[in-house]
Design an enzyme around this catalytic site. Sequence first.
Site, PDB file in Angstrom:
ATOM      1  N   SER A  38       0.846  -1.186   0.000  1.00 29.20           N
ATOM      2  CA  SER A  38       0.000   0.000   0.000  1.00 29.20           C
ATOM      3  C   SER A  38       0.884   1.239   0.000  1.00 29.20           C
ATOM      4  O   SER A  38       1.678   1.428  -0.910  1.00 29.20           O
ATOM      5  CB  SER A  38      -0.955  -0.041   1.202  1.00 29.20           C
ATOM      6  OG  SER A  38      -1.950   0.938   1.078  1.00 29.20           O
ATOM      7  N   HIS A  96      -7.887  -5.170  -0.744  1.00 25.11           N
ATOM      8  CA  HIS A  96      -6.626  -4.473  -0.484  1.00 25.11           C
ATOM      9  C   HIS A  96      -5.665  -5.330   0.325  1.00 25.11           C
ATOM     10  O   HIS A  96      -4.459  -5.082   0.327  1.00 25.11           O
ATOM     11  CB  HIS A  96      -6.906  -3.155   0.243  1.00 25.11           C
ATOM     12  CG  HIS A  96      -5.718  -2.261   0.319  1.00 25.11           C
ATOM     13  ND1 HIS A  96      -4.980  -1.921  -0.802  1.00 25.11           N
ATOM     14  CD2 HIS A  96      -5.114  -1.639   1.362  1.00 25.11           C
ATOM     15  CE1 HIS A  96      -3.989  -1.109  -0.438  1.00 25.11           C
ATOM     16  NE2 HIS A  96      -4.048  -0.936   0.864  1.00 25.11           N
TER      17      HIS A  96
END
Length: 704
Positions: free
Chosen positions: A563, A678
């Site tokens: 991320s 994610h």
Amino acid sequence: MNKRLISSLVIGSVASIGVMAQSMAKETKSTQNVDDPYIWLEDVGGEKALEWVEKQNDKSLSYLKSKPLYKELYEKNLEVYNSDERIPYVGQMGDYFYNFWRDDENPRGLWRRTTLEEYKKESPKWEIILNLDDLAEKEGENWVYKGSNCLYPTFDRCLINLSRGGADATVVREFDIESKSFVKDGFQLPEAKSNLSWIDKDTVYVGTDFGDGSMTDSGYPRVTKLWKRGEPLEKAQTIFEGNKTDVSVGAYVSHDGDEKYKIVYQGLDFYSREYYLVTDKGLVKLDRPIDSSISGIIKGQLLLELKSDWTIGDKTYKQASLLSIDIDDFVAGKKSFTEVLVPDAHTSIAGVSSTKDHVLITTLKDVSSELYRYTFKDGKWTNEKVDMPELGTLSVTGTSDEHNNFFINYQNFLTPSSLYYFDDAKDSASVLKSLPAFFDASPYKVEQKFAKAEDGTQVPYFLVMAKDTKLNGKNPTLLYGYGGFEVSLRPSYSATIGIDWLEQGGVYALANIRGGGEYGPAWHQAALKKNRHIAFTDFITVAEDLIERKVTDKKHLGIRGGSNGGLLVGTVATMRPDLYEAVVCQVPLLDMKRFNQLLAGASWMGEYGNPDNEDEWNYIKSYSPYHNVHKDVDYPKIFFTTSTRDDRVHPAHARKMVAKMMEQGHDLLYYENTEGGHGGAANNEQSAKLNALIYTYLVDQLMD
């Protein structure tokens, strides 16, 4: 108190991908007139893009799975992830303790509950509330459980969030606990990034995609409404409307004993919020610094955590302080705050939670946890330290405002998690459950080091290595970092790191660079926007310190991040490609010119800046990995991973970077899981596979 808070190569359910692609398309700005030859890879579910993904997956998986180590690591990882010896962490609602559990027989998971008496047993009996595997099979959907919001204080009705394949966007359905069934004609919402909060059994606050511009540029609700049972959603009463440029808008109810406080929030950017108290006379704006955060309401005291100095009259309340004030006085305009805790230069507040009569504050002191119990009595706060093991990470769980008992989890790099139960009657905590040792920790040691940054700042990092490690500059070393959003990286036990890396002969390093929250908001703010380079140079400084101490050298040093951490490693790999031999770049941001146009990206402009603003783009483009990779530079063989179902950080970041580097002739690996959101994986099998791939790559790159 407030109750808020591997994959198949075959492209999965066409319907699921299609629904997700349509949802993501709404959150992705027009690509017309964009000078980018790889813009077509932003079409998440497009046939051409998915064919490209499958081709890259085939190439990378064929290479990595051909290594004998892959199968060994995969099988060991899966055994750990499916182990029944894991701690079943619980949250308390009423008289029951709830847990969500996945194993080899239930890969999608079971939502279940038990009593405290039963939970204390070695093998407690569980009552199954919802079987996600059965539900997914019955409905032909790839459901991933994303949590629930249950009605206080009865907890007999819950709003359950179900995600297709792990995306952030969820379907919401009302569920009846006692009948263990979804409520016919109950509260329900189609797939969107929604927020719902109970007001009472027949009324909720709702924010969702109502159509007609009801979502922010970041893809979250802009409008909050009051929705009554049996009422069509379109008839719900609007309570508050924010701006398109806001991050998100929502409302929730905070409980303090018998008192109920209805609060509306307006997220101006990632770090700034306005709060409004809902009263009989309408909304009352709470007068406070917009970057401060409300940490709860207890005994009539509003808790406020400061992110910057706040001067009121001749009194300045220091950044990072936790303050309290009588909420009625505060609403009336008074500013007579009490300082609950003012951290020193070595300390930060890591968490604030509460029980019936106490506030529990977890602090970090040079990145090691301490826990204090605060009590408000006779207009004053007193505190006592909770006796717990030192030099590790503490996390408070399972609190309830019905009593003063709670759970505390303790762990460090070499000590498996132990769940302590604090019994208020005994005024002490004792071990209730412990994770078994999934790897033999006896050969290893942990050290904390400090690397001196360019401006003289001492940047801490942890080293985990064999006790007999020779400082000869040849040890395969993996350096992990994040450095953003005030997220603190703390000592934690990872069976995967132990089995897949330490047992293979590797050294593990964890960098606590600026941009994180290890030393409070100032540590984070030091690397915001135009100062973003400080996070990158801190990370490079730690890498160079590892080499200077002869822990490793450039040919044996690998880095990993996901991320924002993917942006970190992607950036330093383009800044100093000579410094690393391996780079694992997971679910990353890489195209910093278009990050604010993709999915939730606009919400992060408070962290990075606005690339559509020329002045801000001038500093963003200096590090944007997608714009700083060149044909005539030698880069390490980078391993990029992402997920088709990631609707937070768009998979196009990794896709486009890989396509560009491939065209430039660089050697690399790419793997895109078609599920997982994610987090990159939707179940235990996918997690086992992803980590086996990553550590097989690292061993291949770094070990002679």
